[in-house]
Design a protein around this motif. Structure first.
Motif, PDB file in Angstrom:
ATOM      1  N   HIS A 100       0.824  -1.193   0.000  1.00 22.93           N
ATOM      2  CA  HIS A 100       0.000   0.000   0.000  1.00 22.93           C
ATOM      3  C   HIS A 100       0.867   1.255   0.000  1.00 22.93           C
ATOM      4  N   LYS A 101       0.427   2.237  -0.778  1.00 26.35           N
ATOM      5  CA  LYS A 101       1.164   3.494  -0.853  1.00 26.35           C
ATOM      6  C   LYS A 101       1.150   4.230   0.473  1.00 26.35           C
ATOM      7  N   THR A 102       0.047   4.103   1.196  1.00 31.06           N
ATOM      8  CA  THR A 102      -0.060   4.823   2.463  1.00 31.06           C
ATOM      9  C   THR A 102       1.025   4.399   3.441  1.00 31.06           C
ATOM     10  N   PHE A 103       1.433   3.123   3.386  1.00 27.93           N
ATOM     11  CA  PHE A 103       2.513   2.661   4.258  1.00 27.93           C
ATOM     12  C   PHE A 103       3.793   3.428   3.975  1.00 27.93           C
ATOM     13  N   THR A 111       0.972  16.181  10.237  1.00 23.21           N
ATOM     14  CA  THR A 111       0.377  14.844  10.229  1.00 23.21           C
ATOM     15  C   THR A 111      -1.037  14.883   9.674  1.00 23.21           C
ATOM     16  N   LEU A 112      -1.805  15.929  10.042  1.00 23.81           N
ATOM     17  CA  LEU A 112      -3.164  16.055   9.521  1.00 23.81           C
ATOM     18  C   LEU A 112      -3.160  16.126   7.999  1.00 23.81           C
ATOM     19  N   PHE A 113      -2.345  17.027   7.445  1.00 21.24           N
ATOM     20  CA  PHE A 113      -2.315  17.174   5.992  1.00 21.24           C
ATOM     21  C   PHE A 113      -1.698  15.945   5.329  1.00 21.24           C
ATOM     22  N   TRP A 114      -0.754  15.327   6.011  1.00 14.41           N
ATOM     23  CA  TRP A 114      -0.147  14.113   5.459  1.00 14.41           C
ATOM     24  C   TRP A 114      -1.181  13.001   5.365  1.00 14.41           C
ATOM     25  N   VAL A 115      -1.964  12.830   6.424  1.00 12.75           N
ATOM     26  CA  VAL A 115      -3.027  11.809   6.404  1.00 12.75           C
ATOM     27  C   VAL A 115      -4.066  12.152   5.346  1.00 12.75           C
ATOM     28  N   PHE A 116      -4.435  13.440   5.276  1.00 10.07           N
ATOM     29  CA  PHE A 116      -5.434  13.865   4.289  1.00 10.07           C
ATOM     30  C   PHE A 116      -4.962  13.561   2.869  1.00 10.07           C
ATOM     31  N   LEU A 117      -3.712  13.933   2.570  1.00 13.00           N
ATOM     32  CA  LEU A 117      -3.180  13.686   1.229  1.00 13.00           C
ATOM     33  C   LEU A 117      -3.029  12.193   0.958  1.00 13.00           C
ATOM     34  N   SER A 118      -2.609  11.444   1.981  1.00  8.31           N
ATOM     35  CA  SER A 118      -2.445   9.999   1.796  1.00  8.31           C
ATOM     36  C   SER A 118      -3.788   9.329   1.524  1.00  8.31           C
ATOM     37  N   VAL A 119      -4.786   9.705   2.314  1.00  7.21           N
ATOM     38  CA  VAL A 119      -6.119   9.121   2.119  1.00  7.21           C
ATOM     39  C   VAL A 119      -6.675   9.501   0.749  1.00  7.21           C
ATOM     40  N   LYS A 120      -6.505  10.776   0.376  1.00  4.58           N
ATOM     41  CA  LYS A 120      -6.997  11.214  -0.928  1.00  4.58           C
ATOM     42  C   LYS A 120      -6.277  10.484  -2.060  1.00  4.58           C
ATOM     43  N   ALA A 151      -4.900   7.491  -1.900  1.00  6.79           N
ATOM     44  CA  ALA A 151      -5.384   6.107  -1.929  1.00  6.79           C
ATOM     45  C   ALA A 151      -6.804   6.042  -2.485  1.00  6.79           C
ATOM     46  N   GLU A 152      -7.660   6.999  -2.079  1.00  6.17           N
ATOM     47  CA  GLU A 152      -9.028   7.031  -2.586  1.00  6.17           C
ATOM     48  C   GLU A 152      -9.048   7.272  -4.091  1.00  6.17           C
ATOM     49  N   GLU A 153      -8.172   8.150  -4.560  1.00  8.52           N
ATOM     50  CA  GLU A 153      -8.131   8.436  -5.997  1.00  8.52           C
ATOM     51  C   GLU A 153      -7.734   7.194  -6.784  1.00  8.52           C
ATOM     52  N   ASP A 154      -6.767   6.439  -6.259  1.00  5.50           N
ATOM     53  CA  ASP A 154      -6.391   5.194  -6.920  1.00  5.50           C
ATOM     54  C   ASP A 154      -7.564   4.213  -6.945  1.00  5.50           C
ATOM     55  N   ASP A 155      -8.258   4.103  -5.813  1.00  7.40           N
ATOM     56  CA  ASP A 155      -9.407   3.196  -5.758  1.00  7.40           C
ATOM     57  C   ASP A 155     -10.511   3.636  -6.710  1.00  7.40           C
ATOM     58  N   LEU A 156     -10.736   4.959  -6.782  1.00  4.91           N
ATOM     59  CA  LEU A 156     -11.790   5.461  -7.666  1.00  4.91           C
ATOM     60  C   LEU A 156     -11.429   5.252  -9.132  1.00  4.91           C
ATOM     61  N   HIS A 157     -10.153   5.454  -9.467  1.00  5.96           N
ATOM     62  CA  HIS A 157      -9.723   5.168 -10.835  1.00  5.96           C
ATOM     63  C   HIS A 157      -9.936   3.691 -11.162  1.00  5.96           C
ATOM     64  N   ARG A 158      -9.615   2.847 -10.198  1.00  7.75           N
ATOM     65  CA  ARG A 158      -9.819   1.414 -10.407  1.00  7.75           C
ATOM     66  C   ARG A 158     -11.307   1.100 -10.562  1.00  7.75           C
ATOM     67  N   LEU A 159     -12.126   1.777  -9.767  1.00  6.99           N
ATOM     68  CA  LEU A 159     -13.575   1.579  -9.854  1.00  6.99           C
ATOM     69  C   LEU A 159     -14.107   2.022 -11.215  1.00  6.99           C
ATOM     70  N   ILE A 160     -13.640   3.183 -11.683  1.00 10.22           N
ATOM     71  CA  ILE A 160     -14.079   3.678 -12.993  1.00 10.22           C
ATOM     72  C   ILE A 160     -13.678   2.702 -14.091  1.00 10.22           C
ATOM     73  N   ASN A 161     -12.452   2.200 -14.020  1.00 11.09           N
ATOM     74  CA  ASN A 161     -12.001   1.244 -15.029  1.00 11.09           C
ATOM     75  C   ASN A 161     -12.841  -0.030 -15.002  1.00 11.09           C
ATOM     76  N   ASN A 162     -13.175  -0.504 -13.791  1.00  8.64           N
ATOM     77  CA  ASN A 162     -14.001  -1.709 -13.687  1.00  8.64           C
ATOM     78  C   ASN A 162     -15.390  -1.479 -14.256  1.00  8.64           C
ATOM     79  N   ILE A 163     -15.974  -0.314 -13.940  1.00  9.75           N
ATOM     80  CA  ILE A 163     -17.306  -0.007 -14.467  1.00  9.75           C
ATOM     81  C   ILE A 163     -17.264   0.113 -15.985  1.00  9.75           C
ATOM     82  N   THR A 164     -16.213   0.775 -16.483  1.00  6.97           N
ATOM     83  CA  THR A 164     -16.080   0.931 -17.936  1.00  6.97           C
ATOM     84  C   THR A 164     -15.971  -0.420 -18.625  1.00  6.97           C
TER      85      THR A 164
END
Length: 652
Positions: free
Chosen positions: A13-16, A293-302, A304-317
């Protein structure tokens, strides 16, 4: 899961790696001391907030210490001070008294060296051996100066007793102001030096005041010990781990509020620890760490979420690529092609020409033609405020044109025109011709054309609004100001989900329109989907369908015992079979068709046992089918009989 497996899972995981990078940044910042300079202003304010009003240290400034020295010292000794420290580089007479000290290197006695601390405060330098003996260690043997403590400037400068030598020699002081006090004697500076860069001493230029604060700190035991690097680093890492845990559980706006509260609480804690325990914690470093740490967590979560959403879009497509989805009316480049297709498919017209309104004017222009050419218009006027356009607007519908509008009309060919408008907004006109036959009903024709024109006008109205909004949103300046130059990920997801919803809604609607009552159970016996006919069926026959399993329903409607019903369901599940069972409910005959639904070839992450999507129950109403067939046979018999009668009469 073993530690090795957990580590392998986390490493993917990238967040690690982002957390590792955050720890690395904290380590580098602590080891290089980049953020330590930010602690100094906070330490300065802490000193300004504190206020002490008493000191056992007295500062005496002589106008001419060389000539006044002997008399001044003897006068001070008469008042029994604790110690007299003469700070001067001049060659003065040494008065032999155990209470009088002359800190100079040639006397093998010196005061501790004072160093500026990050430009805001003063730090006592660590004692250097084999150079001279520390006077402070001689006077205060229990003090520990080897850790380079910081001076506390809690004592207000006006609370530090200060006298001129003339006042001492004139006996203009009380004995209590000198007795058992540490006296520092020095030459008046006469403002020849630079202001002291230390809290509460910015107006002073004589360095004797710094030594006076050292003596006061040693007497009161208020020297400030800064937290060493190892403990500071450990503390920051512990706080960072706690913050990483906290910030992952709250939204960013809540996290920002919590960060502000934590930072204020931390600064207050640092102040209390410094005031009570004389330890200075890394106030600024931890405060910066909380926000980082707050901004680091925010950017990390975003991220990771962006990667998941891209994967979701590709799966739907990929899933939607094998399914046909026609474009909606507003998504097409031009609305007229769909309108022409609608007219060709529904109406039998000879010729048609569609005219669009010119925006911002009361003129129209040709846009599309059907079964003719745009040049076939004989009418030259394009002003819809004049006939025949104005006649159609006044009539709010189709009107017959008597003057030539089309070229090359046949003898019986009639011309009509209808406005394409919605909510008073004229979008265009539709001119057409038709050749009436013996069965032509003009009233029905006009009503049909009006209904089509109303629908077309509404479509054009909504398309115009959508087009206007699209142009406003596609403006480069608007995109730049709204951070929308690139197509947002949310818009891509919305588009993909809309496609799935469109397909799902269509399928649900089709399933609801099936006449036979149908219900789909999963293999656990729970209801997955029902149609409208099934709900009516359950209500009519008093079946609590949503409280029943597949086994309960099978036993209820067929009268089978549980053992036999289980056997049939087991057969269906294992062999993917299909059974038909006759049932009677309320004097109605049904055929119950029970079959398995195979799962999709495209496997999902949930998986299905036995590769089955569920078990479908379909109730076919034989009574209703028989009645409809009998009615159709009866109608067919009557029609045939009437035809026979007419034929016989015609032959007679």
């Amino acid at each position: 899961m073993s530690v090795k497996q957990q580590l392998f899972f986390v490493k993917r995981h990238k967040t690690f790696w982002l957390i590792i990078s955050l720890i690395t940044v904290v380590l580098i910042a602590e080891l290089t001391g980049v953020l330590q300079r930010l602690n100094a202003p906070i330490f300065n304010y802490f000193n300004l907030w504190q206020s002490e009003k008493h000191s056992d240290v007295v500062v005496i400034e002589a106008n001419d210490l060389t000539f006044e020295h002997d008399q001044l010292i003897y006068t001070l000794l008469d008042h029994a001070p604790r110690a007299i420290i003469v700070v001067s580089d001049a060659g003065l007479t040494h008065i032999d008294n155990e209470a009088v000290f002359y800190p100079r290197r040639d006397n093998q006695l010196c005061l501790s060296k004072l160093n500026p601390w990050l430009g805001y405060s003063i730090q006592i330098a660590a004692e250097q051996q084999n150079q001279c003996n520390s006077l402070w260690l001689k006077l205060f043997p229990n003090s520990k100066l080897e850790n380079s403590p910081l001076l506390s400037f809690a004592l207000d400068i006006h609370a530090l007793p200060k006298f001129n030598s003339a006042r001492i020699q004139g006996n203009d002081v009380l004995a209590g102001q000198i007795k058992n006090k540490v006296i520092l004697v020095a030459q008046v500076n006469n403002s020849f030096g630079l202001p002291i860069r230390a809290p509460k001493l910015t107006e002073e230029v004589n360095s004797i005041y710094l030594h006076a604060y050292v003596a006061h700190n040693l007497i009161e035991k208020t020297l400030i010990t800064p937290l060493n690097s190892q403990l500071s680093l450990l503390l920051q890492l512990i706080i960072m781990v706690a913050l990483l845990t906290l910030y992952q559980k709250v939204a960013f706006n809540i996290g920002f509020i919590l960060t502000a509260l934590i930072s204020l609480s931390w600064v207050a804690l640092c102040y209390l620890v410094m005031a009570k325990f004389h330890i200075f914690l890394p106030a600024a470093q931890v405060t910066i760490l909380t926000f980082t740490t707050l901004f680091w967590v925010f950017l990390s979560v975003k991220w990771a979420e962006e990667d998941d959403l891209h994967r979701l879009i590709n799966n739907i497509t990929q899933k939607m690529s094998v399914r046909y989805l026609p474009k909606s009316f507003t998504e097409q480049n031009t609305p007229w092609d769909s309108i022409i297709q609608l007219i060709n498919q529904q109406l039998a017209l000879d010729k048609s020409i569609l005219l669009a309104r010119l925006e911002g004017a009361h003129r129209v222009y040709e846009i599309r033609s059907i079964n003719c050419h745009l040049s076939d218009i004989y009418e030259m006027r394009r002003d819809y405020e004049r006939a025949p356009y104005s006649d159609a607007i006044k009539a709010f519908g189709t009107v017959k044109i008597t003057r030539p509008f089309f070229k090359s009309l046949s003898d019986n060919e009639s011309q009509y025109i209808v406005p394409l408008m919605y909510a008073g907004d004229i979008r265009g006109f539709w001119a057409m011709t038709i050749t009436p036959d013996a069965h032509f009903n003009e009233r029905a024709f006009v009503n049909n054309v009006n209904r089509f024109a109303n629908q077309v006008g509404e479509l054009l109205f909504h398309y115009r609004i959508f087009e206007t909004q699209g142009k406003a949103e596609s403006n480069v300046i608007a995109k730049l100001l709204t951070l929308n130059l690139a197509k947002p990920l949310s818009q891509q997801i919305k588009h993909s989900i809309n496609e799935m919803e469109q397909k799902l809604t269509t399928l649900e609607h089709v399933f609801n329109q099936i006449r036979s009552a149908s219900v789909l159970f999963n293999l656990s016996g729970q209801i997955v989907q029902t149609n409208h006919a099934l709900e009516l069926f359950a209500k009519q026959h008093h079946l609590p369908i949503f409280e029943m399993t597949a086994l309960d329903l099978l036993c209820k409607v067929t009268g089978l015992e549980h053992g036999n019903a289980k056997g049939k369901l087991r057969y269906l599940t294992l062999h993917k079979g299909e059974i038909y069972l006759p049932i009677h409910l309320n004097k109605q005959k049904f055929v119950l068709n029970v079959r398995t639904i195979e799962s999709s070839d495209q496997k999902n992450n949930h998986g299905e046992p036995f590769a089955l999507g569920g078990i479908l129950f379909e109730f076919i109403n034989l009574t209703e089918l028989t009645r409809q067939i009998d009615d159709q046979k009866k109608d067919l018999y009557i029609n045939n009989k009437q035809s026979s009668v007419i034929s016989s009469e015609a032959s007679n």
